[in-house]
Design a protein around this motif. Structure first.
Motif, PDB file in Angstrom:
ATOM      1  N   TYR A   1       0.311  -1.167  -0.042  1.00  0.00           N
ATOM      2  CA  TYR A   1       0.716   0.103  -0.502  1.00  0.00           C
ATOM      3  C   TYR A   1       0.391   1.150   0.036  1.00  0.00           C
ATOM      4  CZ  TYR A   1       0.879   0.112   5.264  1.00  0.00           C
ATOM      5  OH  TYR A   1       1.625   0.181   5.936  1.00  0.00           O
ATOM      6  N   LEU A   2       2.297   1.158   0.369  1.00  0.00           N
ATOM      7  CA  LEU A   2       3.195   2.724   0.152  1.00  0.00           C
ATOM      8  C   LEU A   2       4.024   2.827  -0.990  1.00  0.00           C
ATOM      9  CD1 LEU A   2       4.623   2.383   3.941  1.00  0.00           C
ATOM     10  CD2 LEU A   2       2.865   3.744   3.142  1.00  0.00           C
ATOM     11  N   GLN A   3       3.829   1.495  -1.620  1.00  0.00           N
ATOM     12  CA  GLN A   3       4.543   1.680  -2.754  1.00  0.00           C
ATOM     13  C   GLN A   3       3.876   1.491  -4.177  1.00  0.00           C
ATOM     14  OE1 GLN A   3       6.846  -2.183  -3.912  1.00  0.00           O
ATOM     15  NE2 GLN A   3       6.204  -3.360  -1.854  1.00  0.00           N
ATOM     16  N   ALA A   4       2.455   1.806  -4.178  1.00  0.00           N
ATOM     17  CA  ALA A   4       1.589   2.222  -4.644  1.00  0.00           C
ATOM     18  C   ALA A   4       1.411   3.219  -5.081  1.00  0.00           C
ATOM     19  CB  ALA A   4      -0.035   1.197  -4.195  1.00  0.00           C
ATOM     20  N   LEU A   5       1.521   3.816  -3.325  1.00  0.00           N
ATOM     21  CA  LEU A   5       1.844   5.647  -3.493  1.00  0.00           C
ATOM     22  C   LEU A   5       2.561   6.176  -4.211  1.00  0.00           C
ATOM     23  CD1 LEU A   5       0.947   6.426   0.434  1.00  0.00           C
ATOM     24  CD2 LEU A   5      -0.588   6.347  -1.906  1.00  0.00           C
TER      25      LEU A   5
ATOM     26  N   SER B   1       5.495  13.814  -9.060  1.00  0.00           N
ATOM     27  CA  SER B   1       4.619  14.607  -7.832  1.00  0.00           C
ATOM     28  C   SER B   1       3.271  13.907  -8.440  1.00  0.00           C
ATOM     29  CB  SER B   1       4.750  15.502  -8.165  1.00  0.00           C
ATOM     30  OG  SER B   1       5.959  16.232  -8.637  1.00  0.00           O
ATOM     31  N   LEU B   2       2.281  13.822  -6.993  1.00  0.00           N
ATOM     32  CA  LEU B   2       1.251  14.052  -6.610  1.00  0.00           C
ATOM     33  C   LEU B   2       0.105  15.009  -8.104  1.00  0.00           C
ATOM     34  CD1 LEU B   2      -1.296  11.965  -5.994  1.00  0.00           C
ATOM     35  CD2 LEU B   2      -1.160  13.500  -3.887  1.00  0.00           C
ATOM     36  N   PRO B   3      -0.455  14.688  -8.385  1.00  0.00           N
ATOM     37  CA  PRO B   3      -1.402  15.659  -9.333  1.00  0.00           C
ATOM     38  C   PRO B   3      -2.162  16.798  -8.291  1.00  0.00           C
ATOM     39  CG  PRO B   3      -1.502  13.208 -10.693  1.00  0.00           C
ATOM     40  CD  PRO B   3      -0.882  13.584  -9.518  1.00  0.00           C
ATOM     41  N   LEU B   4      -2.595  17.814  -9.145  1.00  0.00           N
ATOM     42  CA  LEU B   4      -3.612  18.266  -7.527  1.00  0.00           C
ATOM     43  C   LEU B   4      -4.604  18.453  -7.952  1.00  0.00           C
ATOM     44  CD1 LEU B   4      -2.944  20.880  -5.198  1.00  0.00           C
ATOM     45  CD2 LEU B   4      -2.863  22.500  -7.121  1.00  0.00           C
ATOM     46  N   ARG B   5      -4.904  18.052  -9.262  1.00  0.00           N
ATOM     47  CA  ARG B   5      -6.707  17.720  -9.913  1.00  0.00           C
ATOM     48  C   ARG B   5      -6.833  17.008  -8.612  1.00  0.00           C
ATOM     49  NH1 ARG B   5      -3.746  16.080 -13.680  1.00  0.00           N
ATOM     50  NH2 ARG B   5      -4.216  13.723 -14.152  1.00  0.00           N
ATOM     51  N   LYS B   6      -6.627  15.929  -8.385  1.00  0.00           N
ATOM     52  CA  LYS B   6      -7.396  15.204  -7.680  1.00  0.00           C
ATOM     53  C   LYS B   6      -8.001  15.148  -6.349  1.00  0.00           C
ATOM     54  CE  LYS B   6      -4.862  11.137  -9.877  1.00  0.00           C
ATOM     55  NZ  LYS B   6      -3.300  10.071  -9.415  1.00  0.00           N
ATOM     56  N   TYR B   7      -7.340  16.243  -5.519  1.00  0.00           N
ATOM     57  CA  TYR B   7      -7.745  16.958  -4.548  1.00  0.00           C
ATOM     58  C   TYR B   7      -7.687  18.219  -4.529  1.00  0.00           C
ATOM     59  CZ  TYR B   7      -5.158  12.907  -3.058  1.00  0.00           C
ATOM     60  OH  TYR B   7      -4.854  11.888  -3.019  1.00  0.00           O
TER      61      TYR B   7
ATOM     62  N   ALA C   1      -5.110  20.430   2.409  1.00  0.00           N
ATOM     63  CA  ALA C   1      -5.416  18.621   1.725  1.00  0.00           C
ATOM     64  C   ALA C   1      -4.042  18.095   1.543  1.00  0.00           C
ATOM     65  CB  ALA C   1      -6.549  18.676   1.447  1.00  0.00           C
ATOM     66  N   GLN C   2      -3.058  18.272   0.588  1.00  0.00           N
ATOM     67  CA  GLN C   2      -2.209  17.237  -0.748  1.00  0.00           C
ATOM     68  C   GLN C   2      -1.302  17.766   0.255  1.00  0.00           C
ATOM     69  OE1 GLN C   2      -0.875  19.217  -4.045  1.00  0.00           O
ATOM     70  NE2 GLN C   2      -0.456  16.809  -4.681  1.00  0.00           N
ATOM     71  N   SER C   3      -0.586  18.728   1.083  1.00  0.00           N
ATOM     72  CA  SER C   3       0.337  18.613   1.949  1.00  0.00           C
ATOM     73  C   SER C   3       1.296  18.208   2.710  1.00  0.00           C
ATOM     74  CB  SER C   3       1.200  20.312   1.867  1.00  0.00           C
ATOM     75  OG  SER C   3      -0.161  20.426   3.028  1.00  0.00           O
ATOM     76  N   LYS C   4      -0.235  17.443   3.100  1.00  0.00           N
ATOM     77  CA  LYS C   4       0.241  16.446   4.666  1.00  0.00           C
ATOM     78  C   LYS C   4      -0.430  14.708   4.189  1.00  0.00           C
ATOM     79  CE  LYS C   4      -1.700  19.630   7.968  1.00  0.00           C
ATOM     80  NZ  LYS C   4      -3.501  19.706   8.392  1.00  0.00           N
TER      81      LYS C   4
ATOM     82  N   ALA D   1       6.341  12.725   0.421  1.00  0.00           N
ATOM     83  CA  ALA D   1       7.356  11.859   0.032  1.00  0.00           C
ATOM     84  C   ALA D   1       8.397  12.387  -1.650  1.00  0.00           C
ATOM     85  CB  ALA D   1       6.790  10.399   0.063  1.00  0.00           C
ATOM     86  N   PRO D   2       7.999  12.862  -3.074  1.00  0.00           N
ATOM     87  CA  PRO D   2       8.416  12.761  -4.057  1.00  0.00           C
ATOM     88  C   PRO D   2       9.131  13.982  -4.059  1.00  0.00           C
ATOM     89  CG  PRO D   2       6.230  11.774  -4.751  1.00  0.00           C
ATOM     90  CD  PRO D   2       6.073  12.238  -2.614  1.00  0.00           C
ATOM     91  N   GLN D   3       8.216  15.305  -3.078  1.00  0.00           N
ATOM     92  CA  GLN D   3       8.413  16.142  -3.065  1.00  0.00           C
ATOM     93  C   GLN D   3      10.146  16.783  -2.620  1.00  0.00           C
ATOM     94  OE1 GLN D   3       6.327  20.013  -1.108  1.00  0.00           O
ATOM     95  NE2 GLN D   3       7.400  20.998  -0.766  1.00  0.00           N
ATOM     96  N   TRP D   4       9.964  15.658  -1.595  1.00  0.00           N
ATOM     97  CA  TRP D   4      11.351  15.563  -0.794  1.00  0.00           C
ATOM     98  C   TRP D   4      12.560  15.299  -0.831  1.00  0.00           C
ATOM     99  CZ3 TRP D   4       8.603  15.076   5.152  1.00  0.00           C
ATOM    100  CH2 TRP D   4       8.088  16.263   5.808  1.00  0.00           C
ATOM    101  N   TRP D   5      11.950  13.929  -1.748  1.00  0.00           N
ATOM    102  CA  TRP D   5      12.913  12.822  -2.357  1.00  0.00           C
ATOM    103  C   TRP D   5      13.586  13.881  -3.798  1.00  0.00           C
ATOM    104  CZ3 TRP D   5      14.170   7.398  -1.701  1.00  0.00           C
ATOM    105  CH2 TRP D   5      14.610   7.283  -2.423  1.00  0.00           C
TER     106      TRP D   5
END
Length: 248
Positions: free
Chosen positions: A171-175, A195-201, A206-209, A215-219
């Motif tokens: 479930y973590l690998q899927a993220l 990066s996670l697409p913002l349009r999903k949220y 809400a996305q920042s947490k 993880a992608p942002q810091w990685w």
């Protein structure tokens, strides 16, 4: 639970309801075996107190209160301890509590985790027998202690590293998804994460947490080796996944 020959203890059963942004009601109750279980403001799971807003303010207050109690007891016997013995006690009884499940606090503002940083500062001063308002940055450097915010980010990156390498749960690998391009670019082989697409949220707040966003942002900000693969930065202190830092 009846099918698996288990018994539900209604006296210890807690119901935590997390309402959405547009939820028409903010309370919930269920009936189990002719007993009504009402929703509570917070509930404890594996030692972590979850509140119905997921702000973790209740958990932070509980951790800070527990650490202050430990520091008070250590301070009473500190004159009888060497610095090495005091370091063992403080890291085992205080720092380990600050590190436990601290990746859940990723994305919180600095003001929210400030009580935990004050605990770490007090622990460093107690170890060196210094006054309350002594400058703490040199103490943390000499102890090889990362500040609380950096410890949270480090733990998040450890979890992300496991997800990238395939050793984390599914479930973590899927993220986590690798960054790919339609054509060959230098960034395609640099080990970046998508990066996670913002349009999903609904909002950026809400996305920042979310782990999938942080993880992608810091990685992608980590230094990489020869532009091929990302590695976790080497630090003087490398706490394991259990959250208990090395002593040495």
């Amino acid at each position: 639970m009846t099918d698996h020959h288990l018994k539900l203890n209604l006296g210890k059963t807690e119901l935590l309801f997390l309402p959405g942004k547009d939820c028409p009601f903010h309370d919930l109750a269920i009936t189990v075996d002719n007993s009504i279980v009402s929703s509570s403001q917070s509930a404890k799971n594996l030692g972590v107190i979850l509140d119905n807003t997921l702000s973790f303010s209740t958990n932070i207050k509980a951790v800070a209160r527990s650490c202050r109690f430990m520091l008070y007891n250590i301070r009473r016997v500190r004159p009888c301890l060497t610095q090495e013995a005091a370091q063992v006690l403080i890291q085992a009884l205080v720092i380990s509590r600050l590190d436990y499940c601290n990746s859940l606090l990723a994305g919180l503002p600095a003001c929210a985790i400030k009580p935990l940083q004050l605990i770490q500062n007090a622990a460093a001063r107690l170890m060196f027998n210094l006054p309350k308002f002594s400058h703490v940055t040199p103490l943390l450097r000499s102890l090889h202690w990362l500040p609380v915010e950096a410890r949270i980010r480090y733990k998040t990156m450890v979890v992300a590293y496991g997800a990238v390498r395939g050793t984390a749960p599914q479930y973590l690998q899927a993220l986590i998804r690798p960054y790919t391009q339609t054509r060959a670019l230098r960034s395609s082989t640099s080990g970046l994460l998508a990066s996670l697409p913002l349009r999903k949220y609904s909002s950026r707040a809400a996305q920042s947490k979310l782990f999938a966003a942080l993880a992608p942002q810091w990685w992608n900000k980590l230094p990489h080796d020869s532009g091929v693969n990302h590695h976790l930065p080497e630090t003087p202190e490398t706490p394991p996944l259990s959250g208990i830092p090395r002593i040495g």
